[in-house]
Scaffold this motif. Structure first.
Motif, PDB file in Angstrom:
ATOM      1  N   ALA A 168      47.451  48.356  43.488  1.00 41.19           N
ATOM      2  CA  ALA A 168      48.043  47.878  42.232  1.00 41.19           C
ATOM      3  C   ALA A 168      47.485  48.660  41.049  1.00 41.19           C
ATOM      4  CB  ALA A 168      47.779  46.388  42.058  1.00 41.19           C
ATOM      5  N   TYR A 169      46.185  48.929  41.071  1.00 41.92           N
ATOM      6  CA  TYR A 169      45.558  49.709  39.997  1.00 41.92           C
ATOM      7  C   TYR A 169      46.221  51.078  39.841  1.00 41.92           C
ATOM      8  CZ  TYR A 169      42.252  53.253  38.348  1.00 41.92           C
ATOM      9  OH  TYR A 169      41.692  54.335  37.736  1.00 41.92           O
ATOM     10  N   VAL A 175      43.968  40.810  32.122  1.00 39.82           N
ATOM     11  CA  VAL A 175      43.089  40.612  33.283  1.00 39.82           C
ATOM     12  C   VAL A 175      43.928  40.357  34.531  1.00 39.82           C
ATOM     13  CG1 VAL A 175      41.210  39.233  34.261  1.00 39.82           C
ATOM     14  CG2 VAL A 175      41.301  39.655  31.793  1.00 39.82           C
ATOM     15  N   GLY A 176      43.672  41.142  35.584  1.00 47.80           N
ATOM     16  CA  GLY A 176      44.487  41.060  36.789  1.00 47.80           C
ATOM     17  C   GLY A 176      45.856  41.630  36.517  1.00 47.80           C
ATOM     18  N   CYS A 226      43.702  51.405  32.085  1.00 50.80           N
ATOM     19  CA  CYS A 226      43.425  50.431  33.142  1.00 50.80           C
ATOM     20  C   CYS A 226      42.109  50.752  33.832  1.00 50.80           C
ATOM     21  CB  CYS A 226      44.563  50.412  34.172  1.00 50.80           C
ATOM     22  SG  CYS A 226      44.412  49.057  35.375  1.00 50.80           S
ATOM     23  N   TYR A 227      41.268  49.725  33.982  1.00 55.70           N
ATOM     24  CA  TYR A 227      40.020  49.822  34.729  1.00 55.70           C
ATOM     25  C   TYR A 227      40.242  49.334  36.156  1.00 55.70           C
ATOM     26  CZ  TYR A 227      37.693  50.024  30.132  1.00 55.70           C
ATOM     27  OH  TYR A 227      37.304  50.370  28.882  1.00 55.70           O
ATOM     28  N   HIS A 228      39.522  49.934  37.106  1.00 53.48           N
ATOM     29  CA  HIS A 228      39.549  49.469  38.493  1.00 53.48           C
ATOM     30  C   HIS A 228      38.245  48.745  38.775  1.00 53.48           C
ATOM     31  CE1 HIS A 228      39.501  50.398  43.073  1.00 53.48           C
ATOM     32  NE2 HIS A 228      40.142  49.260  42.819  1.00 53.48           N
ATOM     33  N   GLY A 229      38.318  47.441  39.007  1.00 49.31           N
ATOM     34  CA  GLY A 229      37.116  46.667  39.273  1.00 49.31           C
ATOM     35  C   GLY A 229      37.355  45.200  39.004  1.00 49.31           C
ATOM     36  N   ILE A 255      42.588  45.394  33.528  1.00 51.80           N
ATOM     37  CA  ILE A 255      41.667  45.515  34.656  1.00 51.80           C
ATOM     38  C   ILE A 255      42.345  44.960  35.894  1.00 51.80           C
ATOM     39  CG2 ILE A 255      40.486  43.336  34.107  1.00 51.80           C
ATOM     40  CD1 ILE A 255      37.896  44.816  35.159  1.00 51.80           C
ATOM     41  N   GLU A 256      42.209  45.682  36.997  1.00 53.14           N
ATOM     42  CA  GLU A 256      42.854  45.303  38.252  1.00 53.14           C
ATOM     43  C   GLU A 256      41.912  45.628  39.412  1.00 53.14           C
ATOM     44  OE1 GLU A 256      44.700  43.980  41.208  1.00 53.14           O
ATOM     45  OE2 GLU A 256      45.662  43.657  39.258  1.00 53.14           O
TER      46      GLU A 256
END
Length: 236
Positions: free
Chosen positions: A72-73, A43-44, A91-94, A66-67
């Motif tokens: 950064a994402y 996370v982050g 990686c998820y963006h949100g 997730i970022e």
């Protein structure tokens, strides 16, 4: 281009607000994976360094990240794709709440080097503020989301300032997550502890403690630190 090279993968960090640092390396190297997690969530994620270290250390089939920061994402995605474990990394963006709503399964390990400064000072850029200050990922919000995604026997592991660790422990309790282990991180012998790694789970157990000293003196790393990071750090 700003790139930090580990032994088995590279971290591009040209646009990320937070560059490769000791906190992330400590968490990636010393996190407990003795339960052999098959699903991991970072996370982050920032540059993706922790997820990449866990991909190297573990046999987890799914390693998600997730970022919330777009720059950064994008770098995290690139770092994942260029690594030897791209088929296991995503990686998820949100934000964290979105993942709670969308996820179809739970995680055996939720790990985070969260934005942990709890005061209201702000960094020089919005992205750095998001990365460093907890107004974007408050402890209670973090643990509420984590509890919704954690498997019954899974663990949540984070690194936070030693001075604030009780705040995070109290927030975890509100989500029915119990402190299981605490590793106190000292920068050097004789110096006050700066960080602590905390492990939580749904099961209430006797809390254990351990310690890590990072350096004997400036630039001279301890045997314990070298041994845990020798498969990653190019100088060891």
């Amino acid at each position: 281009m700003s790139v930090f090279s580990f032994k088995q993968f590279d971290i591009r960090q040209e646009h990320a607000a937070m560059k490769v640092g000791t906190d992330a390396v400590v968490l990636g190297a010393f996190s407990d994976i003795s339960n052999q997690p098959q699903t991991i969530l970072d996370v982050g994620a920032g540059t993706g360094i922790i997820a990449l270290m866990l991909a190297q250390r573990s046999g987890a089939e799914i390693i998600d990240a997730i970022e919330i920061d777009e720059a950064a994402y994008l770098e995290c995605v690139e770092n994942f794709e260029n690594s030897p474990w791209g088929d296991r990394l995503f990686c998820y963006h949100g934000d964290f709440a979105e993942l709670v709503e969308d996820s179809d399964y739970g995680y055996d390990l939720i790990i985070s080097n969260p934005p942990f400064y709890l005061n209201q000072h702000f960094a020089e850029t919005e992205s750095r503020t998001t990365a460093r200050f907890a107004d974007k990922l408050q402890p209670e919000f973090f643990f509420a989301c984590a509890a919704n995604l954690l498997t019954e026997t899974g663990t949540v592991q984070i690194i936070v300032p030693e001075a604030d660790y009780q705040v995070w422990v109290n927030a975890a309790k509100k989500a029915e997550l119990q402190l299981q282990h605490r590793k106190i991180i000292y920068p050097m012998p004789g110096k006050a502890a700066k960080r602590t790694v905390l492990q939580f789970g749904f099961e209430a157990v006797a809390v254990t403690e351990s310690e890590l000293t990072v350096e004997e003196s400036r630039g001279n790393y301890t045997t314990q630190y070298r041994e845990a990071t020798k498969d990653f750090h190019p100088k060891f």
